[in-house]
Design an enzyme around this catalytic site. Structure first.
Site, PDB file in Angstrom:
ATOM      1  NE  ARG A  61       3.003  13.680  13.302  1.00 21.30           N
ATOM      2  CZ  ARG A  61       3.760  13.711  12.199  1.00 21.30           C
ATOM      3  NH1 ARG A  61       3.327  13.128  11.096  1.00 21.30           N
ATOM      4  NH2 ARG A  61       4.917  14.293  12.222  1.00 21.30           N
ATOM      5  CG  HIS A  65       1.552  18.606  12.747  1.00 21.52           C
ATOM      6  ND1 HIS A  65       2.427  18.145  11.804  1.00 21.52           N
ATOM      7  CD2 HIS A  65       1.911  17.998  13.903  1.00 21.52           C
ATOM      8  CE1 HIS A  65       3.287  17.297  12.360  1.00 21.52           C
ATOM      9  NE2 HIS A  65       2.981  17.186  13.634  1.00 21.52           N
ATOM     10  CG  ASP A  66      -5.100  23.394  11.870  1.00 18.57           C
ATOM     11  OD1 ASP A  66      -4.534  24.288  11.209  1.00 18.57           O
ATOM     12  OD2 ASP A  66      -6.302  23.405  12.142  1.00 18.57           O
ATOM     13  CB  VAL A  69       1.307  26.358  12.286  1.00 16.64           C
ATOM     14  CG1 VAL A  69       1.899  27.424  11.375  1.00 16.64           C
ATOM     15  CG2 VAL A  69       2.356  25.308  12.612  1.00 16.64           C
ATOM     16  N   GLY A  71      -2.773  28.809  15.076  1.00 19.41           N
ATOM     17  CA  GLY A  71      -4.007  28.384  15.730  1.00 19.41           C
ATOM     18  C   GLY A  71      -4.774  27.337  14.946  1.00 19.41           C
ATOM     19  CG  ASP A  73      -5.919  28.729  10.966  1.00 22.60           C
ATOM     20  OD1 ASP A  73      -5.284  27.660  10.865  1.00 22.60           O
ATOM     21  OD2 ASP A  73      -5.444  29.832  10.619  1.00 22.60           O
ATOM     22  CB  SER A  75      -3.533  27.203   8.339  1.00 26.78           C
ATOM     23  OG  SER A  75      -2.996  26.793   9.579  1.00 26.78           O
ATOM     24  CG  ASN A  92       4.745  15.717   4.062  1.00 23.90           C
ATOM     25  OD1 ASN A  92       4.876  14.528   4.327  1.00 23.90           O
ATOM     26  ND2 ASN A  92       4.976  16.218   2.860  1.00 23.90           N
ATOM     27  N   PRO A 142       6.902  21.017  17.302  1.00 28.73           N
ATOM     28  CG  PRO A 142       6.107  20.431  19.404  1.00 28.73           C
ATOM     29  CD  PRO A 142       5.658  20.907  18.070  1.00 28.73           C
ATOM     30  CG  HIS A 172       3.794  10.120  20.096  1.00 32.32           C
ATOM     31  ND1 HIS A 172       4.965  10.771  20.344  1.00 32.32           N
ATOM     32  CD2 HIS A 172       3.169  10.846  19.114  1.00 32.32           C
ATOM     33  CE1 HIS A 172       5.069  11.830  19.554  1.00 32.32           C
ATOM     34  NE2 HIS A 172       3.983  11.904  18.806  1.00 32.32           N
ATOM     35  CG  ASP A 233      -2.782   1.044  25.281  1.00 25.67           C
ATOM     36  OD1 ASP A 233      -1.929   1.895  24.920  1.00 25.67           O
ATOM     37  OD2 ASP A 233      -2.700  -0.158  25.001  1.00 25.67           O
TER      38      ASP A 233
HETATM   39  C1  HEM Z   1       5.576  16.735  22.025  1.00 26.16           C
HETATM   40  C2  HEM Z   1       6.046  16.970  20.830  1.00 26.16           C
HETATM   41  C3  HEM Z   1       5.832  16.040  19.674  1.00 26.16           C
HETATM   42  C4  HEM Z   1       6.777  15.620  18.813  1.00 26.16           C
HETATM   43  C5  HEM Z   1       8.242  16.010  18.819  1.00 26.16           C
HETATM   44  C6  HEM Z   1       6.148  14.722  17.887  1.00 26.16           C
HETATM   45  C7  HEM Z   1       6.799  14.110  16.838  1.00 26.16           C
HETATM   46  C8  HEM Z   1       6.235  13.131  16.027  1.00 26.16           C
HETATM   47  C9  HEM Z   1       6.923  12.448  14.962  1.00 26.16           C
HETATM   48  C10 HEM Z   1       8.347  12.709  14.529  1.00 26.16           C
HETATM   49  C11 HEM Z   1       6.076  11.534  14.447  1.00 26.16           C
HETATM   50  C12 HEM Z   1       6.370  10.536  13.342  1.00 26.16           C
HETATM   51  C13 HEM Z   1       6.257  11.199  11.983  1.00 26.16           C
HETATM   52  C14 HEM Z   1       6.777  10.328  10.879  1.00 26.16           C
HETATM   53  O1  HEM Z   1       7.941   9.911  10.948  1.00 26.16           O
HETATM   54  O2  HEM Z   1       6.026  10.046   9.927  1.00 26.16           O
HETATM   55  C15 HEM Z   1       4.850  11.642  15.177  1.00 26.16           C
HETATM   56  C16 HEM Z   1       3.744  10.887  14.940  1.00 26.16           C
HETATM   57  C17 HEM Z   1       2.535  11.074  15.558  1.00 26.16           C
HETATM   58  N1  HEM Z   1       2.236  12.080  16.464  1.00 26.16           N
HETATM   59 FE1  HEM Z   1       3.539  13.289  17.367  1.00 26.16          FE
HETATM   60  N2  HEM Z   1       4.834  14.608  18.197  1.00 26.16           N
HETATM   61  C18 HEM Z   1       4.586  15.406  19.282  1.00 26.16           C
HETATM   62  C19 HEM Z   1       3.369  15.615  19.883  1.00 26.16           C
HETATM   63  C20 HEM Z   1       2.194  15.088  19.416  1.00 26.16           C
HETATM   64  C21 HEM Z   1       0.882  15.537  19.827  1.00 26.16           C
HETATM   65  C22 HEM Z   1       0.611  16.696  20.769  1.00 26.16           C
HETATM   66  C23 HEM Z   1      -0.015  14.754  19.172  1.00 26.16           C
HETATM   67  C24 HEM Z   1      -1.516  14.797  19.207  1.00 26.16           C
HETATM   68  C25 HEM Z   1      -2.213  15.169  20.253  1.00 26.16           C
HETATM   69  C26 HEM Z   1       0.748  13.805  18.372  1.00 26.16           C
HETATM   70  C27 HEM Z   1       0.210  12.789  17.623  1.00 26.16           C
HETATM   71  C28 HEM Z   1       0.919  11.942  16.800  1.00 26.16           C
HETATM   72  C29 HEM Z   1       0.354  10.788  16.142  1.00 26.16           C
HETATM   73  C30 HEM Z   1      -1.060  10.263  16.300  1.00 26.16           C
HETATM   74  C31 HEM Z   1       1.366  10.253  15.337  1.00 26.16           C
HETATM   75  C32 HEM Z   1       1.261   9.041  14.407  1.00 26.16           C
HETATM   76  C33 HEM Z   1       0.810   9.501  13.035  1.00 26.16           C
HETATM   77  C34 HEM Z   1       0.549   8.362  12.073  1.00 26.16           C
HETATM   78  O3  HEM Z   1       0.489   7.203  12.469  1.00 26.16           O
HETATM   79  O4  HEM Z   1       0.391   8.665  10.880  1.00 26.16           O
HETATM   80  N3  HEM Z   1       2.069  14.058  18.534  1.00 26.16           N
HETATM   81  N4  HEM Z   1       4.960  12.632  16.131  1.00 26.16           N
HETATM   82  C1  LIG Z   2       5.330  15.449   1.556  1.00 30.01           C
HETATM   83  O1  LIG Z   2       6.634  15.839   1.226  1.00 30.01           O
HETATM   84  C2  LIG Z   2       7.132  15.246   0.052  1.00 30.01           C
HETATM   85  C3  LIG Z   2       8.565  15.665  -0.123  1.00 30.01           C
HETATM   86  O2  LIG Z   2       9.167  15.923   1.091  1.00 30.01           O
HETATM   87  C4  LIG Z   2       6.266  15.671  -1.135  1.00 30.01           C
HETATM   88  O3  LIG Z   2       6.726  15.021  -2.317  1.00 30.01           O
HETATM   89  C5  LIG Z   2       4.829  15.300  -0.865  1.00 30.01           C
HETATM   90  O4  LIG Z   2       3.987  15.794  -1.895  1.00 30.01           O
HETATM   91  C6  LIG Z   2       4.365  15.864   0.457  1.00 30.01           C
HETATM   92  N1  LIG Z   2       3.035  15.368   0.770  1.00 30.01           N
HETATM   93  C7  LIG Z   2       2.042  16.165   1.087  1.00 30.01           C
HETATM   94  C8  LIG Z   2       0.773  15.518   1.462  1.00 30.01           C
HETATM   95  O5  LIG Z   2       2.156  17.362   1.077  1.00 30.01           O
END
Ligand code: HEM
Ligand SMILES: *[C@@H]1O[C@H](CO)[C@@H](O)[C@H](O)[C@H]1NC(C)=O
Ligand SMILES: *[C@@H]1O[C@H](CO)[C@@H](O)[C@H](O)[C@H]1NC(C)=O
Ligand SMILES: *[C@@H]1O[C@H](CO)[C@@H](O)[C@H](O)[C@H]1NC(C)=O
Ligand SMILES: *[C@@H]1O[C@H](CO)[C@@H](O)[C@H](O)[C@H]1NC(C)=O
Ligand SMILES: *[C@@H]1O[C@H](CO)[C@@H](O)[C@H](O)[C@H]1NC(C)=O
Length: 307
Positions: A61, A65-66, A69, A71, A73, A75, A92, A142, A172, A233
């Site tokens: 993930r 995210h990197d 925003v 590219g 890099d 960041s 975050n 997104p 996901h 899977d």
């Molecule tokens: C299509 C648009 C996408 C949206 C709107 C989205 C949104 C989200 C959100 C809201 C979460 C949960 C964050 C939280 O509540 O802590 C999440 C988790 C995750 N996303 Fe996405 N995501 C998107 C695309 C992607 C892409 C492209 C990838 C990677 C190729 C990705 C990989 C993941 C992974 C692996 C998690 C789980 C992270 C964890 O278990 O700590 N997502 N995503």
């Molecule tokens: C994530 O955000 C929370 C507040 O929204 C902040 O306290 C925390 O330090 C942030 N964590 C990281 C890894 O930046």
């Protein structure tokens, strides 16, 4: 069902910035500048993956995210200074992911000082960005509530298409989410105390009873692909097709004829096919606006720009 090899592959995929289209050049780069780099990373991952298999999710993930925003890099790794960095954008990333990167980086840095971390070292000479901005992260990554039109636009802005949207959303299949990332769907979808009609009602009831007990629950974590969150899977697509995608953005894949048929095609295909297609797509993502030549820098510490 747990297969450590899958975590391993996913992690390596992330850390090496998925540059296998240029694998030859990449091998050449490592051989010259830091011959042991890949082995160091592989050993570290191998040693720690058994303790923390779920690290694959936050790392993959983080890569996403990197890339979205400024590219790919690095960041996203920069800490906030006087300005708030991407890292602090809501929602975050998990601290454990950053720790992991910092530990790998320090091992590589010890072996090859100044060579840089493996996750941005690619044959094209990819370099680290010096700017990380919370506002950009908010507008370019997104959100879980985005509809198919907005998702398509945000992917298009990065040079990615609907097929990439479907494939990359497949990430996901692993990982967890906070209730607050989707609890509006359960409790207050349109502001009338209602539920999102596009979410399977039995599933919604289950989530409300056992997981997200009220709309303000900002601590409970939910598996995005229940029962299979540690396995890379096809079952995410199965969930989506049964209207059990956790986010509106997951459900949205059924709201466009192209993305809908891709979901169905993936489900009908093999796991190997999904892996190959996913890898190709995340390779495209990994090439977004990479910095080369004299752009950016090679950071000494992942969290700070060089002084
Ligand atoms: C299509 C648009 C996408 C949206 C709107 C989205 C949104 C989200 C959100 C809201 C979460 C949960 C964050 C939280 O509540 O802590 C999440 C988790 C995750 N996303 Fe996405 N995501 C998107 C695309 C992607 C892409 C492209 C990838 C990677 C190729 C990705 C990989 C993941 C992974 C692996 C998690 C789980 C992270 C964890 O278990 O700590 N997502 N995503
Ligand atoms: C994530 O955000 C929370 C507040 O929204 C902040 O306290 C925390 O330090 C942030 N964590 C990281 C890894 O930046
Ligand atoms: C960078 O910020 C994170 C929280 O966002 C913190 O946990 C970490 O210690 C900071 N890194 C350094 C090297 O100060
Ligand atoms: C998608 O969301 C955008 C922004 O909220 C909105 O302008 C647009 O009308 C929505 N499109 C559909 C098809 O719902
Ligand atoms: C639902 O949303 C509306 C509009 O934002 C708000 O006025 C209302 O208090 C919310 N209801 C609940 C139960 O959160
Ligand atoms: C979580 O919710 C509680 C109670 O609603 C609130 O006090 C707290 O600040 C919230 N935490 C975060 C990180 O948003």
């Amino acid at each position: 069902m747990r297969n450590p090899n899958h975590y391993f592959k996913v992690l390596i995929l992330c850390i090496l910035a998925v540059a296998s289209t240029h694998a030859q050049l990449q091998l050449g780069f490592y051989t010259k500048s830091c011959p042991k780099a890949e082995q160091i990373i592989a050993n570290f991952v191998h040693e720690h993956i058994h303790n923390a298999p779920s690290l694959a999710a936050p790392l993959i993930r983080m890569h996403f995210h990197d890339c979205f925003v400024r590219g790919c890099d690095g960041s996203v790794l920069l800490n906030s200074t006087t300005k708030q960095a991407e890292k602090d954008a809501p929602p975050n990333l998990t601290v454990r992911g950053f720790d992991f990167i910092d530990r790998v980086k320090s091992l590589v840095e010890a072996e090859c000082p100044g060579v840089g971390g493996p996750y941005w070292k690619v044959p094209t000479g990819r370099r680290d960005g010096v700017i990380s901005n919370l506002v950009e992260a908010r507008s370019q990554i997104p959100a879980p509530f985005h509809n198919i039109t907005v998702l398509q636009k945000l992917f298009q802005d990065q040079g990615l298409g609907l097929k990439d949207l479907v494939l990359l959303s497949g990430a996901h299949t692993i990982g967890i989410s906070l209730c607050t990332s989707f609890s509006n769907r359960l409790y207050n979808f349109t502001g009338k105390g209602d539920q999102d009609p596009s979410l399977d009602s039995a599933y919604a009831k289950n989530l409300k009873t056992f997981k997200c007990k009220n709309i303000n629950d900002n601590t409970t974590m939910v598996e995005m692909d229940p029962g299979s969150r540690k396995t890379f899977d096809l079952s995410y697509y199965n969930q989506v097709s049964k209207r059990r995608g956790l986010f509106e953005s997951d459900a949205a894949l059924l709201n466009n004829p192209v993305t809908k048929s891709l979901v169905i095609q993936l489900l009908q295909g093999s796991l190997e096919n999904f892996y190959a297609e996913f890898a190709a797509s995340i390779e495209r993502m990994g090439q977004i606006k990479v910095k080369t030549g004299s752009e950016g820098e090679i950071r000494k510490h992942c969290a700070f720009v060089n002084s």
